[in-house]
Design a protein around this motif. Structure first.
Motif, mmCIF file in Angstrom:
data_model
loop_
_atom_site.group_PDB
_atom_site.id
_atom_site.type_symbol
_atom_site.label_atom_id
_atom_site.label_comp_id
_atom_site.label_asym_id
_atom_site.label_seq_id
_atom_site.Cartn_x
_atom_site.Cartn_y
_atom_site.Cartn_z
ATOM 1 N N ARG A 154 65.353 71.533 112.820
ATOM 2 C CA ARG A 154 65.385 70.942 111.149
ATOM 3 C C ARG A 154 66.435 69.683 111.192
ATOM 4 O O ARG A 154 67.419 69.725 112.020
ATOM 5 C CB ARG A 154 66.417 72.130 110.799
ATOM 6 C CG ARG A 154 66.677 71.820 109.212
ATOM 7 C CD ARG A 154 67.061 73.147 108.500
ATOM 8 N NE ARG A 154 67.342 72.541 106.920
ATOM 9 C CZ ARG A 154 67.540 73.564 106.043
ATOM 10 N NH1 ARG A 154 67.329 74.709 106.305
ATOM 11 N NH2 ARG A 154 67.676 72.946 104.591
ATOM 12 N N TYR A 179 56.992 77.692 101.238
ATOM 13 C CA TYR A 179 56.179 76.483 102.148
ATOM 14 C C TYR A 179 55.391 75.837 101.015
ATOM 15 O O TYR A 179 55.593 74.297 101.529
ATOM 16 C CB TYR A 179 55.085 77.360 102.728
ATOM 17 C CG TYR A 179 54.033 76.577 103.774
ATOM 18 C CD1 TYR A 179 54.466 76.324 105.048
ATOM 19 C CD2 TYR A 179 52.785 75.986 103.203
ATOM 20 C CE1 TYR A 179 53.486 75.338 105.701
ATOM 21 C CE2 TYR A 179 52.183 74.988 103.901
ATOM 22 C CZ TYR A 179 52.429 74.885 105.218
ATOM 23 O OH TYR A 179 51.715 74.047 106.074
ATOM 24 N N THR A 207 56.457 71.438 101.343
ATOM 25 C CA THR A 207 55.600 70.476 101.770
ATOM 26 C C THR A 207 55.219 69.703 100.596
ATOM 27 O O THR A 207 54.835 68.688 100.718
ATOM 28 C CB THR A 207 54.169 71.543 102.078
ATOM 29 O OG1 THR A 207 53.732 72.302 101.109
ATOM 30 C CG2 THR A 207 54.447 71.934 103.391
ATOM 31 N N LEU A 230 58.273 76.022 108.385
ATOM 32 C CA LEU A 230 57.214 75.363 107.798
ATOM 33 C C LEU A 230 55.643 75.771 108.639
ATOM 34 O O LEU A 230 54.861 74.717 108.929
ATOM 35 C CB LEU A 230 57.120 73.998 107.333
ATOM 36 C CG LEU A 230 58.160 73.563 106.511
ATOM 37 C CD1 LEU A 230 58.336 72.084 106.232
ATOM 38 C CD2 LEU A 230 57.889 74.265 104.916
ATOM 39 N N VAL A 231 55.655 77.120 108.662
ATOM 40 C CA VAL A 231 54.450 77.607 109.328
ATOM 41 C C VAL A 231 53.893 78.727 108.513
ATOM 42 O O VAL A 231 54.468 79.181 107.506
ATOM 43 C CB VAL A 231 54.714 78.061 110.781
ATOM 44 C CG1 VAL A 231 55.070 76.957 111.625
ATOM 45 C CG2 VAL A 231 55.860 79.209 110.814
ATOM 46 N N THR A 245 58.062 68.371 106.340
ATOM 47 C CA THR A 245 56.938 68.641 107.435
ATOM 48 C C THR A 245 57.423 69.588 108.480
ATOM 49 O O THR A 245 58.732 69.645 108.661
ATOM 50 C CB THR A 245 56.471 67.413 107.907
ATOM 51 O OG1 THR A 245 57.280 66.715 108.624
ATOM 52 C CG2 THR A 245 55.595 66.425 106.988
ATOM 53 N N TYR A 246 56.549 69.910 109.341
ATOM 54 C CA TYR A 246 57.013 70.906 110.537
ATOM 55 C C TYR A 246 57.555 70.104 111.439
ATOM 56 O O TYR A 246 57.118 68.911 112.022
ATOM 57 C CB TYR A 246 55.813 71.719 110.990
ATOM 58 C CG TYR A 246 56.103 72.569 111.990
ATOM 59 C CD1 TYR A 246 56.869 73.695 112.294
ATOM 60 C CD2 TYR A 246 55.857 71.844 113.412
ATOM 61 C CE1 TYR A 246 57.169 74.287 113.546
ATOM 62 C CE2 TYR A 246 56.043 72.409 114.828
ATOM 63 C CZ TYR A 246 56.831 73.639 114.749
ATOM 64 O OH TYR A 246 57.173 74.486 115.852
ATOM 65 N N THR A 275 62.584 67.800 107.901
ATOM 66 C CA THR A 275 61.642 68.482 108.879
ATOM 67 C C THR A 275 62.202 70.049 108.841
ATOM 68 O O THR A 275 63.428 70.024 108.725
ATOM 69 C CB THR A 275 61.476 67.939 110.235
ATOM 70 O OG1 THR A 275 62.895 67.777 110.910
ATOM 71 C CG2 THR A 275 60.942 66.503 110.181
ATOM 72 N N ASN A 276 61.413 70.954 109.112
ATOM 73 C CA ASN A 276 61.938 72.411 109.384
ATOM 74 C C ASN A 276 61.026 73.054 110.084
ATOM 75 O O ASN A 276 59.747 73.042 110.089
ATOM 76 C CB ASN A 276 62.031 73.147 107.951
ATOM 77 C CG ASN A 276 62.788 74.249 107.713
ATOM 78 O OD1 ASN A 276 62.539 74.969 108.698
ATOM 79 N ND2 ASN A 276 63.571 74.253 106.834
ATOM 80 N N PRO A 277 61.439 73.883 111.145
ATOM 81 C CA PRO A 277 60.671 74.650 112.032
ATOM 82 C C PRO A 277 59.897 75.892 111.290
ATOM 83 O O PRO A 277 58.920 76.591 112.009
ATOM 84 C CB PRO A 277 61.637 75.097 113.192
ATOM 85 C CG PRO A 277 62.989 75.076 112.606
ATOM 86 C CD PRO A 277 62.889 74.044 111.675
#
Length: 576
Positions: A526, A512, A516, A536-537, A521-522, A532-534
């Motif tokens: 994707r 993560y 970042t 990234l939490v 970013t989230y 962007t990537n789902p």
């Protein structure tokens, strides 16, 4: 041709040729002068005048100076000066060379100049390093320095601390010990430790990399990589071990459909290859066994020795051993091998005998006995040049002489800066990438990161290096560290479910932070272009499937480390 003219021998050839031209011009000029002046001149007189011209002692003669003599009298002084200069460079070459070496600092010293040492010296020179080579054989030193003018050479015994002092090991950046004898290489490293100066501010410790032809011994000795102290940081490398990993990366052996691999030749490379094959298969198919055929003059004994060293290889293979002397095969041995090929043809064959003509003969033999397109055959050669070119094409065209047969250039792939200069971090980073390739459904070929380690750029390699840094930190948090693998298959440290979960969570956090920091970013979907990537939490917000995948990867960490030649050991007892 240009490279030859830049050598000392080439310069002598050019100079001799120019002297011949000057003498021809002189003789022709004096003969023309005699005809034009009407004064008869004997052949001996003409030759004498020409020698006067050549020795700068010509004071003129009757008759006009024709163009030949005009050219000669102006060129001869330049020729004479060049001759004196080159002669002086030869006479004082040794002293000048020793002076240059004595003033060296921050350079690379290569001890041992057989094929491996010479190639490594050139590889470091190609990387922009100043290289000094040393060997007790004067012919090897002369051949290396004549072939590449960037190398400076010294004739001497590198096991002698005095010799190492003369090549200024105390001020060198690194020492590469590349001789063919393991015991002698260790003695060189020991002598270097007595010469190396203690690290000071602005001058790091000497990095010494010593070759060990015994892969198992090299793995055991790598513990020195993990702890550097004093004036020298010592590490050991095995070209055979690296070659085995590189060969499998370039020529993936497993397709998942009735795989049957065959290894012909159980020398050092062959044994390293069998272990690497077993580790890769165990990673891909944990509960299945693969068919393996071993062919060697001492196949049965070497297989028994291999299973004692690494018990797990016997658990992943259904092995058939064929004892046949490939150099002097018996009729019974050939018949046994031919029957085996007819009954169950292999899908992948590696011919890794050291004798190149013998390797070619075996490739031809397999071509005759295997159905067309049945198996992929990889043949070990010293380099892509030489005999290896016979397998590549017909008449310089695109048609291959032996379709399905590929060359693995052993020295080209192993005699690199990375082979000796990477240390544990670089080796593990490469293993991480190879593990990634092995898990791809297409066998690891394609674009992006789906390429062999050698084809990646430095920024792309950094992804795997940061993963290694994360592994070391994660294990330290569990009270563990890395150590050289002693025996593959012997029970290793058992990590509890809680420890595996901790490893998985820490790796997700590292990933993560890495993503970042790179600007990702989230987003719910994707998008590599938009970064962007789902996923990234936080760990607690990860979807269950993604969390399970991370846990599986953490559980597979120890097998991956074993494939790289390392294992996990505890430094702090696990809490109950």
């Amino acid at each position: 041709m240009i490279a030859f003219l830049r050598t000392q021998r080439g310069r002598w050839f050019v100079l001799a040729g120019l002297w011949v031209v000057v003498i021809v011009l002189g003789i022709g000029g004096f003969l023309q002068q005699a005809r034009e002046s009407g004064e008869p001149r004997s052949t001996l007189d003409t030759v004498y005048l020409t020698l006067q011209l050549a020795t700068l002692d010509y004071s003129g003669s009757s008759g006009d100076m024709n163009w030949r003599l005009q050219v000669g009298r102006f060129v001869v002084p330049l020729m004479a000066f060049s001759t004196v200069l080159i002669t002086a460079s030869v006479v004082f070459a040794g002293e000048l060379n020793r002076l240059r070496i004595g003033r060296s600092s921050g350079h690379t010293v290569v001890a041992g100049l057989d094929d491996v040492g010479k190639r490594l010296a050139i590889a470091f020179a190609d990387a922009g390093e100043r290289v000094v080579v040393v060997d007790p054989d004067q012919s090897l030193v002369s051949a290396a320095t004549s072939a590449d003018g960037r190398l400076h050479g010294l004739v001497g015994d590198p096991t002698d601390p005095g010799t190492l002092a003369r090549v200024r090991v105390d001020r060198a950046r690194r020492l590469v010990v590349a001789g063919p004898e393991d015991a002698r290489n260790v003695r060189v490293a020991s002598a270097a430790a007595s010469v190396a100066a203690a690290p000071t501010r602005g001058r790091p410790a000497l990095r010494c990399a010593a070759q060990l032809t015994d892969s198992e011994l090299a793995a055991l000795m790598r513990a020195t990589d993990l702890d550097a102290a004093g004036g020298m940081r010592l590490s050991y490398f095995s070209l055979h071990e690296r070659a085995a990993r590189s060969l499998l990366s370039e020529h993936p052996p497993f397709t998942g459909v009735d795989d049957h691999v065959m290894v012909i030749g159980l020398g050092r490379l062959g044994r390293s290859l069998v272990v690497a094959l077993g580790q890769q298969w165990a990673h891909l198919h944990r509960h299945r066994r693969a068919a393996l055929t071993l062919v060697d003059a001492h196949a049965d004994g070497r297989w028994a020795e291999l299973t004692r060293r690494h018990p797990a290889v016997a658990d992943v293979f259904d092995t058939e051993v064929v004892d046949v002397d490939l150099a002097h095969p018996s009729a019974a041995g050939v018949e046994t091998l031919a029957g085996l090929l007819a009954e169950r043809p292999p899908t992948w064959v590696a011919i890794v005998v050291d004798d190149e003509p013998l390797a070619l003969a075996n490739a031809v033999f397999l071509q005759q006995w295997l159905p067309p397109g049945q198996a992929r055959v990889v043949v070990r050669m010293g380099s892509a040049a030489g005999l290896g070119t016979l397998l590549e094409s017909v008449g310089g065209g695109t048609a291959r002489a032996f379709p399905g047969v590929s060359v693995f250039p052993f020295l080209d792939r192993t005699c690199t800066v990375e082979s000796v200069d990477g240390g544990i971090r670089e080796q593990l980073a490469e293993a991480v990438h190879e593990d990634y390739l092995a898990g791809l459904p297409d066998g690891g070929s394609g674009t992006g990161l789906q390429r062999p380690w050698a084809d990646l750029g430095d920024d792309e390699r950094d992804l795997s290096r940061r993963r290694v840094d994360g592994i070391v930190g994660d294990l330290a948090a569990l009270g563990c560290e890395l150590a050289p693998l002693r025996r593959w298959g012997v029970p290793a440290v058992t990590l509890s479910d809680a420890e595996v979960a901790q490893l998985a969570e820490r790796e997700h956090r590292r990933w993560y932070d890495d993503r970042t920091a790179a600007g990702w970013t989230y987003a719910e979907t994707r998008d590599d272009a938009a970064r962007t990537n789902p996923l990234l939490v936080a760990w607690s917000d990860l979807p269950q499937a993604a969390r399970e995948a991370n846990l599986d990867a953490a559980g597979a960490l120890q097998p991956m480390l074993a494939r790289a030649g390392y294992e996990v050991v505890r430094t702090v007892a696990a809490s109950s």
